[in-house]
Design a protein around this motif. Structure first.
Motif, PDB file in Angstrom:
ATOM      1  N   GLY A 278       0.790  -1.228   0.000  1.00  0.00           N
ATOM      2  CA  GLY A 278       0.000   0.000   0.000  1.00  0.00           C
ATOM      3  C   GLY A 278       0.818   1.271   0.000  1.00  0.00           C
ATOM      4  N   THR A 279       1.965   1.261   0.656  1.00  0.00           N
ATOM      5  CA  THR A 279       2.759   2.490   0.776  1.00  0.00           C
ATOM      6  C   THR A 279       3.971   2.506  -0.149  1.00  0.00           C
ATOM      7  OG1 THR A 279       3.970   1.558   2.665  1.00  0.00           O
ATOM      8  CG2 THR A 279       2.004   2.850   3.149  1.00  0.00           C
ATOM      9  N   ILE A 313     -10.052 -13.376   2.549  1.00  0.00           N
ATOM     10  CA  ILE A 313     -10.910 -12.320   3.101  1.00  0.00           C
ATOM     11  C   ILE A 313     -11.027 -11.117   2.164  1.00  0.00           C
ATOM     12  CG2 ILE A 313     -10.446 -13.003   5.475  1.00  0.00           C
ATOM     13  CD1 ILE A 313      -8.477 -10.689   5.707  1.00  0.00           C
ATOM     14  N   GLY A 314     -10.445 -11.217   0.974  1.00  0.00           N
ATOM     15  CA  GLY A 314     -10.621 -10.171  -0.034  1.00  0.00           C
ATOM     16  C   GLY A 314      -9.776  -8.939   0.162  1.00  0.00           C
ATOM     17  N   PHE A 315      -8.635  -9.058   0.841  1.00  0.00           N
ATOM     18  CA  PHE A 315      -7.742  -7.923   1.033  1.00  0.00           C
ATOM     19  C   PHE A 315      -6.669  -7.842  -0.050  1.00  0.00           C
ATOM     20  CE2 PHE A 315      -8.078  -6.807   5.845  1.00  0.00           C
ATOM     21  CZ  PHE A 315      -9.441  -6.636   5.695  1.00  0.00           C
ATOM     22  N   LEU A 316      -6.484  -8.926  -0.785  1.00  0.00           N
ATOM     23  CA  LEU A 316      -5.393  -9.024  -1.746  1.00  0.00           C
ATOM     24  C   LEU A 316      -5.934  -9.576  -3.063  1.00  0.00           C
ATOM     25  CD1 LEU A 316      -2.238  -8.930  -2.205  1.00  0.00           C
ATOM     26  CD2 LEU A 316      -2.235 -11.347  -1.516  1.00  0.00           C
ATOM     27  N   GLY A 329      -8.670  -4.122   1.599  1.00  0.00           N
ATOM     28  CA  GLY A 329      -7.348  -4.245   2.193  1.00  0.00           C
ATOM     29  C   GLY A 329      -6.732  -2.892   2.485  1.00  0.00           C
ATOM     30  N   ALA A 330      -6.895  -1.957   1.547  1.00  0.00           N
ATOM     31  CA  ALA A 330      -6.356  -0.608   1.743  1.00  0.00           C
ATOM     32  C   ALA A 330      -7.044   0.091   2.909  1.00  0.00           C
ATOM     33  CB  ALA A 330      -6.523   0.206   0.459  1.00  0.00           C
ATOM     34  N   GLY A 334      -5.554   1.754   6.394  1.00  0.00           N
ATOM     35  CA  GLY A 334      -5.650   3.210   6.340  1.00  0.00           C
ATOM     36  C   GLY A 334      -4.898   3.838   5.190  1.00  0.00           C
ATOM     37  N   VAL A 335      -4.909   3.179   4.028  1.00  0.00           N
ATOM     38  CA  VAL A 335      -4.229   3.694   2.845  1.00  0.00           C
ATOM     39  C   VAL A 335      -5.266   4.021   1.780  1.00  0.00           C
ATOM     40  CG1 VAL A 335      -2.678   3.086   0.935  1.00  0.00           C
ATOM     41  CG2 VAL A 335      -2.082   2.472   3.284  1.00  0.00           C
ATOM     42  N   THR A 336      -5.080   5.153   1.093  1.00  0.00           N
ATOM     43  CA  THR A 336      -5.954   5.518  -0.019  1.00  0.00           C
ATOM     44  C   THR A 336      -5.264   5.134  -1.318  1.00  0.00           C
ATOM     45  OG1 THR A 336      -6.870   7.382   1.210  1.00  0.00           O
ATOM     46  CG2 THR A 336      -7.160   7.396  -1.190  1.00  0.00           C
TER      47      THR A 336
END
Length: 348
Positions: A278-279, A313-316, A329-330, A334-336
């Motif tokens: 994410g970052t 769980i659908g984060f990736l 996941g984002a 806490g990532v946009t």
């Protein structure tokens, strides 16, 4: 060396297995979850007991920690048979297999864990043993070679694997019962935890119930009984030191916070993995090797121990160009995201 994680589904070794043995059910009637498989096994066991025959060979496949070894133990117990346990990597030569098979008594159960890792030459020897209860092997070589057929006693083979796709077609076809184990829901995990807590002699703090605390553990166990029981043991230790051995929701929350397990069952390695994508890589897509290098982790470790649950769980998302964070996941870290991964790139 694999990273040891409290929420990792892989066994932590003989010490954990020894502790888990005392918590395993011994009868199908006590087994929680996997209702379709339990119905299959109940019918098969009733039938073979009536005919006084060995049970069909059984292949159990699915993620680690879902109860494959436990089911092998139960089947042997229900049949009144001895259970002999080994693994694919341990049977490196045909003589290893011959020695194991010739020691089996009539009706015994042979459990081979990680059966997909059997060497090809050993696999070829096991076919006639499974079908005709005999072993064909050759002594010496060249002009002095001599073929010998050695009869063995009727037995039941139970194979377990986390990588069913690596099994050869001939091997898979020789199993009479083939079943994929599924992840457990919270209700079943709560039943497992309640039973385990009772066996471990855990008690609630005065005037409270352990149900809420056990529900919290069930919710964070990633659908896996092995993880649920591992969390329970850590909570028991925490309660013994911090609250005179008594458990309430605050004790459970404190223990899981100390272990770094969040409300979804993610640990610090999961969160680091998500944060790197994410970052550092702006949400992806990015190659697995790049992620591994950034985290100073082995790529195989991430692929086998971290990614499955994040995908579940659908984060990736796995795309043709690499790994990418989903919107969920984002949001969790806490990532946009600058842009969403193109669904047309997904390879499933």
């Amino acid at each position: 060396m694999a990273t040891q994680r409290i929420v990792g589904a892989q066994s932590e070794g003989p010490v954990e297995e020894a502790v888990s043995l005392s918590l395993r059910p011994q009868r199908l009637a006590d087994y929680v979850g996997q209702p379709r498989l339990i119905e299959k096994l109940t019918i098969a066991l009733d039938a073979v007991r009536a005919r006084r025959e060995p049970m069909d060979h059984v292949l159990l496949h699915g993620p680690p920690g879902l109860g494959k070894t436990t089911l092998a133990t139960i089947i042997a117990h229900e049949m009144g048979a001895n259970l002999v346990t080994t693994s694919g990597p341990a049977l490196t030569r045909p003589t290893d297999l011959v020695g194991t098979l010739t020691r089996l008594g009539e009706g015994d159960v042979l459990f081979i864990d990680e059966i997909h890792r059997l060497p090809v030459i050993v696999e070829e020897y096991i076919y006639p043993a499974m079908e005709d209860y005999k072993i064909d092997f050759t002594l010496d070589q060249g002009m002095h070679a001599k073929a010998i057929t050695l009869p063995i006693k009727p037995f039941t083979l139970i194979g377990a694997t986390t990588r069913a796709g690596l099994l050869s077609g001939p091997m898979r076809s020789r199993f009479g019962i083939v079943h994929s184990l599924e992840f457990y829901d919270e209700t079943d995990l709560l039943k497992i935890l309640t039973r385990s807590a009772d066996l471990m002699g855990m008690t609630a703090r005065g005037g409270t119930s352990m149900t809420d605390g056990l529900q919290t553990m069930a919710r964070r166990s990633r659908g896996t009984p092995r993880i649920a029981n591992r969390l329970l043991r850590r909570v028991r230790d925490f309660a013994q030191v911090r609250s005179d051995g008594r458990v309430d929701p605050d004790v459970v929350e404190g223990a899981l916070q100390l272990e770094g397990v969040d409300k979804l069952g993610l640990d610090e390695l999961d969160r680091k993995y998500l944060r790197v994508i994410g970052t550092v890589y702006e949400g992806g897509p990015v190659g697995l090797e790049a992620i591994a290098a950034t985290l100073s982790e082995d790529a195989a470790t991430l692929e086998e121990l971290v990614e499955p649950f994040l995908l579940q769980i659908g984060f990736l998302a796995r795309t043709r160009r690499g790994r990418a964070l989903t919107a969920r996941g984002a949001q969790h870290i806490g990532v946009t995201l600058a842009q969403q991964p193109d669904e047309n790139l997904f390879n499933g």
